[in-house]
Design an enzyme around this catalytic site. Sequence first.
Site, PDB file in Angstrom:
ATOM      1  N   ASP A  10       0.831  -1.200   0.000  1.00  0.00           N
ATOM      2  CA  ASP A  10       0.000   0.000   0.000  1.00  0.00           C
ATOM      3  C   ASP A  10       0.871   1.257   0.000  1.00  0.00           C
ATOM      4  O   ASP A  10       1.981   1.248  -0.552  1.00  0.00           O
ATOM      5  CB  ASP A  10      -0.940  -0.018   1.218  1.00  0.00           C
ATOM      6  CG  ASP A  10      -2.296   0.605   0.915  1.00  0.00           C
ATOM      7  OD1 ASP A  10      -2.339   1.835   0.741  1.00  0.00           O
ATOM      8  OD2 ASP A  10      -3.293  -0.130   0.846  1.00  0.00           O
ATOM      9  N   HIS A  39      -3.874   6.192   3.495  1.00  0.00           N
ATOM     10  CA  HIS A  39      -4.578   4.989   3.046  1.00  0.00           C
ATOM     11  C   HIS A  39      -4.005   3.724   3.677  1.00  0.00           C
ATOM     12  O   HIS A  39      -4.718   2.944   4.326  1.00  0.00           O
ATOM     13  CB  HIS A  39      -4.517   4.895   1.519  1.00  0.00           C
ATOM     14  CG  HIS A  39      -5.399   3.841   0.926  1.00  0.00           C
ATOM     15  ND1 HIS A  39      -4.988   2.539   0.744  1.00  0.00           N
ATOM     16  CD2 HIS A  39      -6.675   3.898   0.475  1.00  0.00           C
ATOM     17  CE1 HIS A  39      -5.972   1.838   0.204  1.00  0.00           C
ATOM     18  NE2 HIS A  39      -7.014   2.640   0.022  1.00  0.00           N
ATOM     19  N   SER A 183     -11.560  -0.687  -0.420  1.00  0.00           N
ATOM     20  CA  SER A 183     -10.241  -0.841   0.214  1.00  0.00           C
ATOM     21  C   SER A 183     -10.375  -1.279   1.663  1.00  0.00           C
ATOM     22  O   SER A 183      -9.655  -2.172   2.138  1.00  0.00           O
ATOM     23  CB  SER A 183      -9.469   0.480   0.161  1.00  0.00           C
ATOM     24  OG  SER A 183      -9.099   0.806  -1.150  1.00  0.00           O
TER      25      SER A 183
END
Length: 592
Positions: A10, A39, A183
């Site tokens: 990520d 994120h 996600s």
Amino acid sequence: MKIPRIAIIDSGISSDQKDSVYKINVLGKCRSHIDKIGHGSVIAQIIKNYSPNVLIRCIKITDDDEIQEEFLCQALKLLLDDLDVDIVNISMGIVVSEMLDEISDLCLQLRSKGVVIVSAFDNDGAMSYPAALPFVIGVDTSHRCKLINQYEFVQSDIINLRAFSEVLHIKIGNKVFSVSGTSYACAIMTAKVAELLYSGNVDAANILHKLEEDAAYVFEKKEYEDVPEMPNINKAIIFPFNKEMNALLANQDLLNFEVVDIFDPVQLGNIGRRLSDILIGDMEKDFSIKNIFKADWSLDFDGVILGHTREISETLNFDFKDYIVKQCIKYNKILYSFDNVIAPKELTYYVPQVLDINVPNNRFGKLYQVHCPVLGVFGTSSKQGKFSLQLKLRRQFLNSNYKLSQIGTEPSSLLFGMDAVYPSGYDGIIPKKSQDSILVLNDILNKIVVADTDIALVGAQSGANVYSCQNISLFPLETFNLLLATQPDAILLCVNTYDDDEYIYRTIMILENMINTYVIALVVSPVAHKYIDSGLSRQTFQEEKSKVKNFMKHLEEQFKKKVFMLDFEDDTSDIFEYCIKTLGEGSIGDDL
């Protein structure tokens, strides 16, 4: 109990989380493990919140929300070399993949080593990778899952889980992040997989079975079959002599078989006429049309190309299709029939059709986006020579050594070596629902576009404009289905000399506003039609070139677009070269 180890590929982690991971790798263009967009940090925290016993490895490959395939491959190779994790979480997806074969191979190798890969689908609903790979657990969201631990199981090789879609509030240090989407649903399901492995009652080999058992709802797999392939034909006769057969005979160099004879009913008045006296342009091989009832079926041809016969059978009160079927059985010939055939097992035959059983199921509307440019041929009406233009372009692409992938909408498409057929024209057998048509057309396009495809070519049957709203049959729904399913990057629009400016303008606006595309040129059809014999036969003639050229000049001035004439005696190299030049400019067609 073994503590599961999870690699998170990520955007990194926050400084508050550094001590909670056992290994950090920084790849690609990244210079630090620090998460600049939050994120990866939230993904790691969600997994820790719902599976507190896991050990996390952070592999940072991006500083923003864009994923570069080469860096994803670097991360997968690193994991394959180390083999120190049980689960890989990839909460990101690639919609248009140019390295799919490599990504697929790396994921398959990891899975064969016992590593479970959990990946999120694209948030906007598209098909994406690596989630869509059959050996990856692909995670989507479902609005029916209102509780964090709720999820739906899908019996599919593509979409596997549909999980929590509501807002999550995740605290990292002194900050609270409010997030939602695939996600984060993926992270929740990764935690679920980790807990199952931690329990010791489940291993990587049967993880999907246990996930199905625990699901709140299961979408069962429906019956599905791939569109069948046509049998190989080497030499064939053709019957009857009609519009569909004209294209075959005028483009014999493109056929994947040899035409040995042409037959027709004697009542239509074509017996003894030569092709060169009827069709426009040069032909590779000329023929004299013969009486079907005088055909010598013992000759060494192995196939029969049977065109549409319903109208001539009704008019002449004779079942020509039944006659041809019986002759094929008697003389052991392969039948390629434009019309549906119900025949005994001893007949080898092929009917170009797409049935409901060929429609992909459990896709939830997800569509593929292909990596190469798609060129579309559309028109303002039917009977403009759109298929002839596609054949001319096909010849040019192949002769110029481009790797072409092509869907044809005429039943004869496969006979020209095209990759797929979707017979949406006269008496075509295709799904009745627009949603099904779009799904299966998009699936077909994705299957025929391979890694080395340079360009894909598609073409519509009828017009792309609604000229009357008085009857549903007047709506060009199949044209719209093709447009939405294949999403051409550029369009050649065929127009008639009798089309007025407003009608052409509205057609351009429909095409360019329905999807993100551009009509790069107009192609004027110089052919007019005159029907005889109560509509059974058709004579064609060309408009005067001076009239066509004046019309072309007017169109260029009015629409500020390049305008070409579809000349049946010309190789259309000017249109081909313009397409290559246009597709090679800007963001589309970089490979060209």
